[in-house]
Design a protein around this motif. Sequence first.
Motif, short mmCIF file in Angstrom:
data_model
loop_
_atom_site.label_atom_id
_atom_site.label_comp_id
_atom_site.label_asym_id
_atom_site.label_seq_id
_atom_site.Cartn_x
_atom_site.Cartn_y
_atom_site.Cartn_z
N TRP A 202 6.63 -12.48 8.67
CA TRP A 202 6.98 -11.06 8.54
C TRP A 202 6.09 -10.19 9.43
O TRP A 202 4.93 -10.50 9.67
CB TRP A 202 6.82 -10.59 7.09
CG TRP A 202 7.78 -11.24 6.14
CD1 TRP A 202 7.59 -12.40 5.45
CD2 TRP A 202 9.07 -10.77 5.80
NE1 TRP A 202 8.69 -12.69 4.69
CE2 TRP A 202 9.63 -11.69 4.87
CE3 TRP A 202 9.84 -9.66 6.17
CZ2 TRP A 202 10.89 -11.54 4.33
CZ3 TRP A 202 11.10 -9.50 5.62
CH2 TRP A 202 11.62 -10.43 4.71
N ALA A 203 6.68 -9.08 9.88
CA ALA A 203 5.92 -7.99 10.49
C ALA A 203 5.83 -6.87 9.46
O ALA A 203 6.82 -6.54 8.82
CB ALA A 203 6.63 -7.49 11.75
N VAL A 204 4.62 -6.35 9.28
CA VAL A 204 4.41 -5.25 8.33
C VAL A 204 4.25 -3.96 9.14
O VAL A 204 3.44 -3.91 10.07
CB VAL A 204 3.18 -5.51 7.45
CG1 VAL A 204 2.94 -4.33 6.51
CG2 VAL A 204 3.36 -6.80 6.65
N HIS A 205 5.02 -2.93 8.79
CA HIS A 205 4.99 -1.65 9.51
C HIS A 205 3.57 -1.10 9.49
O HIS A 205 2.94 -1.04 8.43
CB HIS A 205 5.95 -0.66 8.87
CG HIS A 205 6.26 0.51 9.74
ND1 HIS A 205 5.33 1.49 10.04
CD2 HIS A 205 7.40 0.87 10.39
CE1 HIS A 205 5.88 2.40 10.82
NE2 HIS A 205 7.14 2.05 11.05
N PRO A 206 3.04 -0.68 10.66
CA PRO A 206 1.65 -0.20 10.69
C PRO A 206 1.42 1.09 9.91
O PRO A 206 0.29 1.36 9.49
CB PRO A 206 1.37 -0.01 12.19
CG PRO A 206 2.71 0.15 12.83
CD PRO A 206 3.64 -0.70 12.01
N TRP A 207 2.49 1.90 9.71
CA TRP A 207 2.30 3.20 9.05
C TRP A 207 3.12 3.33 7.77
O TRP A 207 3.22 4.42 7.23
CB TRP A 207 2.67 4.33 10.02
CG TRP A 207 1.88 4.29 11.30
CD1 TRP A 207 2.32 3.94 12.53
CD2 TRP A 207 0.49 4.56 11.44
NE1 TRP A 207 1.31 3.98 13.45
CE2 TRP A 207 0.17 4.38 12.81
CE3 TRP A 207 -0.53 4.95 10.57
CZ2 TRP A 207 -1.12 4.57 13.31
CZ3 TRP A 207 -1.80 5.14 11.07
CH2 TRP A 207 -2.09 4.95 12.42
N ALA A 208 3.67 2.24 7.32
CA ALA A 208 4.45 2.29 6.08
C ALA A 208 4.42 0.91 5.42
O ALA A 208 4.29 -0.11 6.09
CB ALA A 208 5.91 2.69 6.36
N ASP A 209 4.55 0.92 4.11
CA ASP A 209 4.56 -0.35 3.38
C ASP A 209 5.97 -0.94 3.40
O ASP A 209 6.66 -1.06 2.39
CB ASP A 209 4.08 -0.13 1.94
CG ASP A 209 2.59 0.17 1.88
OD1 ASP A 209 1.87 -0.23 2.82
OD2 ASP A 209 2.14 0.80 0.90
N ALA A 210 6.39 -1.30 4.61
CA ALA A 210 7.71 -1.88 4.82
C ALA A 210 7.57 -3.10 5.71
O ALA A 210 6.61 -3.22 6.48
CB ALA A 210 8.65 -0.86 5.46
N MET A 211 8.53 -4.03 5.59
CA MET A 211 8.43 -5.29 6.31
C MET A 211 9.70 -5.55 7.12
O MET A 211 10.77 -5.03 6.83
CB MET A 211 8.22 -6.45 5.34
CG MET A 211 7.01 -6.30 4.42
SD MET A 211 6.60 -7.86 3.59
CE MET A 211 8.18 -8.33 2.89
N LEU A 212 9.52 -6.40 8.14
CA LEU A 212 10.62 -6.80 9.02
C LEU A 212 10.45 -8.28 9.31
O LEU A 212 9.37 -8.72 9.68
CB LEU A 212 10.55 -5.99 10.32
CG LEU A 212 11.67 -6.18 11.34
CD1 LEU A 212 12.94 -5.47 10.86
CD2 LEU A 212 11.23 -5.61 12.69
N PRO A 213 11.50 -9.09 9.13
CA PRO A 213 11.34 -10.52 9.42
C PRO A 213 11.14 -10.76 10.92
O PRO A 213 11.77 -10.11 11.76
CB PRO A 213 12.66 -11.13 8.93
CG PRO A 213 13.63 -10.00 8.91
CD PRO A 213 12.84 -8.77 8.61
N GLU A 214 10.24 -11.69 11.24
CA GLU A 214 9.98 -12.05 12.63
C GLU A 214 10.90 -13.22 13.03
O GLU A 214 11.24 -14.06 12.19
CB GLU A 214 8.52 -12.48 12.82
CG GLU A 214 7.52 -11.33 12.78
CD GLU A 214 7.37 -10.65 14.13
OE1 GLU A 214 8.30 -10.76 14.96
OE2 GLU A 214 6.32 -10.01 14.35
#
Length: 460
Positions: A202-214
């Motif tokens: 996962w990638a974790v948003h640097p400015w929000a507690d949100a994730m994106l699959p890599e």
Amino acid sequence: MTSQESLLPGTRRALLHRIAVAQAEGRAPSLVAAVARDGQAVWHGARTSVEGHGPDDDVQYRIGSITKTFTAVLVMRLRDEGLIDLGDPLEKHLPGTGVGEATVAELLAHTAGLAAESPAPWWERTAGSLRPELSDVLGDEPLRHPVGRRHHYSNPGYTVLGALVEEVRGVPWEEALREEILEPLGLHRTSAQPQAPYAGGWAVHPWADAMLPEPLEDLGRMAAAGQLWSTTSDLARFAAFLVRGDDRVLGAESLREMRTPAAPTEAADVMDGTAYGLGMQIQRRDGRLLVGHSGSLPGFLANLTISVEDDVAAVVLANCTSGPLLGAVGADLVRIVAEAEPRIPQPWQPLREVDPTVLELAGQWYWGTQTFGLRVSADGLIALGPLTGGGRRARFRANGDGTWTGLEGYYAGELLRPVRRPDGSVSHLDLGSFVFTRQPYDDEDVVPGGVDPQGWRGIR
């Protein structure tokens, strides 16, 4: 599984606290860790953002550049079998690469001058099929620095080493890895492709507690630089091997060679106390010498840290592109165990047999006017070092012909030769042409340049 009872409750809580802080502050979807001591896994811990679920020591994570240490072991095996020499230019075994001047040792130590990365597009986030040939990995201008002049970390360099293994062995890198390392060491949960259960990246948003699959990419030709998946359990076992060796895979002496700095140190490295051996990173932290390797690929971070002196190793894995500083976490896990439960030394044991010709060397010696002591130890080595203050010291291994070879420091590789008188008694020690005598500048000793015939005197 690990034996949790082998660490004290307070130590286990301190370890759990450290990884809990790392997972929370680093915002990692999950973080798993293990500690090995005396060659055995003694603790496993996990923290996760998924309620009611904690990955155990059998869950695979991608370990990135820790793969390089596995590749280096394969290369060292070739050397130990006499199939290659570390001083061989690459051209001797793998012609036509365009970087053939670089030696095997320089590729292992990242001093071959190669670029840090392969040509675009970004190899970690694109399919390996885009780089089917070694020339696609190296590009038209593979060198960034003169060969052998400086340490410059290179992923293509380890791709070349993987190709070297394939050329000499005649089998794919992955097959050699499995047959020569994974199977003998029982690393059944280490593989080039993920095998369930495994963590998603996962990638974790640097400015929000949100994730994106890599994306999950097969690195193809770049596999030898960072392809592997593994578990904390397998890596703890691998760490024990890196300390002790295993004659089925690689002996202790060759592993000690891998753990020895081999790359020129730059000013920045001097400041932060880091160096690089042959496929292993080296650092001094909190007064403790640590070896191992870090790793990262999109969606994953990994770290393997070992204190050989304390015989403690830590493995830390996380499934995020960035966040927790796993190198610091691994070093802290080692420190917590080493300080809370310091290693109890083995009982002192005397020599099994006393060789009078070796015992004769023990005691006080003088190099000029500096006082040295020579000790004979039960492990068959002798140690020579100054009795006061700092200075050159080393252990020496017997060569079987009455001479000894230095193992470390200034005298590494140098020959120590006891010089005997006609009656067989020891006159002096010749150490790389330096003369050590029983008395400082005694006129009866063989001292280069001679001794003033008037002898020692006061101020006149």
